[in-house]
Scaffold this active site. Structure first.
Site, mmCIF file in Angstrom:
data_model
loop_
_atom_site.group_PDB
_atom_site.id
_atom_site.type_symbol
_atom_site.label_atom_id
_atom_site.label_comp_id
_atom_site.label_asym_id
_atom_site.label_seq_id
_atom_site.Cartn_x
_atom_site.Cartn_y
_atom_site.Cartn_z
ATOM 1 C CD GLU A 112 -3.163 -1.270 1.877
ATOM 2 O OE1 GLU A 112 -2.963 -0.866 3.031
ATOM 3 O OE2 GLU A 112 -4.233 -1.844 1.537
HETATM 4 C C1 HEC Z 1 -2.802 1.530 -1.989
HETATM 5 C C2 HEC Z 1 -4.198 1.729 -1.649
HETATM 6 C C3 HEC Z 1 -4.539 2.263 -0.292
HETATM 7 C C4 HEC Z 1 -3.926 3.271 0.401
HETATM 8 C C5 HEC Z 1 -2.718 4.085 0.002
HETATM 9 C C6 HEC Z 1 -4.691 3.451 1.605
HETATM 10 N N1 HEC Z 1 -5.746 2.580 1.630
HETATM 11 FE FE1 HEC Z 1 -7.217 2.526 3.008
HETATM 12 N N2 HEC Z 1 -7.879 0.811 2.220
HETATM 13 C C7 HEC Z 1 -7.456 0.249 1.043
HETATM 14 C C8 HEC Z 1 -8.060 -1.049 0.870
HETATM 15 C C9 HEC Z 1 -7.866 -1.968 -0.307
HETATM 16 C C10 HEC Z 1 -8.845 -1.273 2.015
HETATM 17 C C11 HEC Z 1 -9.570 -2.558 2.367
HETATM 18 C C12 HEC Z 1 -8.468 -3.547 2.744
HETATM 19 C C13 HEC Z 1 -8.906 -4.752 3.512
HETATM 20 O O1 HEC Z 1 -10.078 -4.865 3.857
HETATM 21 O O2 HEC Z 1 -8.050 -5.602 3.800
HETATM 22 C C14 HEC Z 1 -8.730 -0.066 2.839
HETATM 23 C C15 HEC Z 1 -9.430 0.162 4.017
HETATM 24 C C16 HEC Z 1 -9.466 1.391 4.664
HETATM 25 C C17 HEC Z 1 -10.402 1.769 5.703
HETATM 26 C C18 HEC Z 1 -11.512 0.896 6.271
HETATM 27 C C19 HEC Z 1 -12.857 1.329 5.776
HETATM 28 C C20 HEC Z 1 -13.954 0.426 6.269
HETATM 29 O O3 HEC Z 1 -15.104 0.860 6.213
HETATM 30 O O4 HEC Z 1 -13.689 -0.708 6.682
HETATM 31 C C21 HEC Z 1 -10.081 3.043 6.082
HETATM 32 C C22 HEC Z 1 -10.789 3.897 7.128
HETATM 33 C C23 HEC Z 1 -8.949 3.451 5.301
HETATM 34 N N3 HEC Z 1 -8.602 2.440 4.440
HETATM 35 C C24 HEC Z 1 -8.273 4.647 5.454
HETATM 36 C C25 HEC Z 1 -7.022 4.883 4.887
HETATM 37 C C26 HEC Z 1 -6.115 5.946 5.298
HETATM 38 C C27 HEC Z 1 -6.381 6.937 6.398
HETATM 39 C C28 HEC Z 1 -5.015 5.858 4.499
HETATM 40 C C29 HEC Z 1 -3.743 6.682 4.550
HETATM 41 C C30 HEC Z 1 -3.005 6.633 5.801
HETATM 42 C C31 HEC Z 1 -5.245 4.751 3.588
HETATM 43 N N4 HEC Z 1 -6.459 4.172 3.873
HETATM 44 C C32 HEC Z 1 -4.373 4.382 2.585
HETATM 45 C C33 HEC Z 1 -6.567 0.819 0.162
HETATM 46 C C34 HEC Z 1 -5.676 1.826 0.501
#
Ligand code: HEC
Ligand code: HEC
Length: 362
Positions: A127
């Site tokens: 990520e």
């Molecule tokens: C490269 C892509 C990527 C980046 C960069 C990323 N995310 Fe995500 N995020 C995802 C994915 C894909 C999921 C679901 C993953 C899983 O369920 O295992 C997720 C899940 C989440 C969720 C959970 C939402 C829910 O309703 O369950 C949150 C909140 C979130 N990310 C916030 C962030 C924040 C804040 C950052 C930066 C610090 C960030 N993400 C960076 C791809 C990314």
């Protein structure tokens, strides 16, 4: 047992009562916040910069906004999420819009709360791929951030820490919320806010279609894990997608040779009873965030409704709450119209801020 929300709706019928213990509700005005991280304007402002800053990733390419994009209703409209360069992600990127109302995070609910959640993507190798310590060193060399951390955490001598980075980002996420959907307005008393069709869809949702058994409460999730039998997406066999999944499987102490698809909470718990279990996602603003499910296998809400109409997928350990629904074409359309009534009238939007330079840089 008398259900207050249903009485308020004026649809206190035998159908509506088939699931008397479950309700859907309007969202409260403000999301909950942990006692040790009260929201302040200074924290929110800092969190906004950090959310958009790709220097929180190893090679400076990827910010939170890359995968949770304000131009895509704070999710990403593609099957699998973007990933750190050179990789492909194996899961769909959920929206962070109204995530502040969720208790458990991720498709498998493995993490509690926004603060703990925000730590994970930063150091995930597929990520953002940056160690927390290196992130802190970088931030310390951005003079504007030094100033902003002091303002956001005025009582701390050395405020630039991982804990405070994620507190600020979480405080920002708590402002990316909306609660003015036709459904919310309707539930607060404006009986004209939803169309006839949407009201019929709501009755199906809490009645014949049984959706409310899992999608309940103000954010339309029971925060629990269920096995619905979502089919495998062929794209899960893509080499780079499989590499990422195999990495997660091996890190969990499981054997990638025995696994050819995403088995959800089994990966985070190793509990064989949870093979294929995922957390009930919120349905708020769902019309804005196709494709659907952890693996983006359904392109439209019609496909999702068809899946439930058949009684879910074809797996042995499927939830007993799913069964064929025998919905008519009219009923399917009403159900979809209701899901569309969960879309806010005003979706929060934030422009990417102009990011401050490193010390000595222009
Ligand atoms: C490269 C892509 C990527 C980046 C960069 C990323 N995310 Fe995500 N995020 C995802 C994915 C894909 C999921 C679901 C993953 C899983 O369920 O295992 C997720 C899940 C989440 C969720 C959970 C939402 C829910 O309703 O369950 C949150 C909140 C979130 N990310 C916030 C962030 C924040 C804040 C950052 C930066 C610090 C960030 N993400 C960076 C791809 C990314
Ligand atoms: C047994 C619990 C359960 C029931 C009943 C249920 N759902 Fe779900 N729903 C889930 C789970 C779990 C997921 C995530 C599955 C996955 O990604 O593999 C989900 C996902 C969804 C999604 C995709 C959300 C997204 O962001 O991708 C939609 C839309 C949805 N459900 C609508 C409905 C509707 C409409 C009904 C009633 C016909 C319904 N659900 C009944 C548990 C349930």
């Amino acid at each position: 047992m008398v259900n207050k929300a249903l009485i308020a709706l004026g649809i206190f019928s035998s159908i509506a009562l088939s699931f008397p213990t479950y309700t859907v509700k309007p969202l409260p005005d403000k999301p909950p916040e942990p006692p040790d991280n009260p929201t302040t304007p200074e924290k929110v402002e800092l969190g906004k910069f950090l959310y958009f800053d790709p220097r929180l990733s190893g090679d400076g390419s990827t910010s939170c906004a890359t995968c949770h994009d304000p131009n895509h209703a704070w999710g990403k409209r593609q099957v699998f999420s973007p990933a750190y360069p050179g990789n492909k992600h194996f899961r769909n990127s959920p929206t962070i819009l109204n995530a502040a109302y969720n208790l458990f995070m991720f498709w498998d609910g493995r993490t509690k709360g926004l603060e703990e959640q925000a730590k994970k993507p930063i150091e995930s190798p597929f990520e953002m791929n940056l160690t927390h310590d290196l992130m802190v060193e970088r931030i310390k060399k951005i003079p504007k951030y030094v100033e902003m951390f002091k303002k956001a955490f005025p009582d701390e001598e050395d405020p630039i820490t991982v804990e405070n980075v994620v507190k600020a980002i979480a405080a920002f996420e708590r402002t990316i919320v909306c609660n003015d959907s036709p459904f919310d307005l309707y539930m607060r008393g404006d009986k004209t806010a939803m169309t006839e069709k949407q009201i019929k869809g709501l009755q199906l949702f809490i009645g014949k279609a049984g959706c409310v058994q899992c999608h309940n409460g103000p954010n339309f999730t029971d925060e629990k894990l269920h096995i619905t039998g979502v089919p495998k997406n062929k794209l899960e066999d893509d080499t780079l997608v499989a590499i990422t999944r195999n990495f997660v499987v091996r890190t969990a102490g499981l054997n990638p040779k025995e696994i050819d698809r995403d088995l959800g909470a089994y990966f985070s718990t190793k509990d064989p009873k949870l093979k294929g279990a995922f957390k009930t996602p919120s349905l708020r603003n769902v019309a804005l965030t196709p494709p659907y499910m952890h693996n983006g296998v359904f392109k439209t809400l019609d496909e999702v409704i068809e899946f439930y109409n058949k009684g879910g997928g074809d797996v042995e350990n499927k939830s007993p709450l799913l069964r064929p629904l025998n919905l008519t074409q009219d009923e399917k359309e009403a159900l979809k119209a209701f899901l569309e009534a969960l879309t806010c009238k005003t979706i929060p939007y934030v422009e990417e801020p102009e990011l401050p330079p490193y010390e000595g840089e222009e």
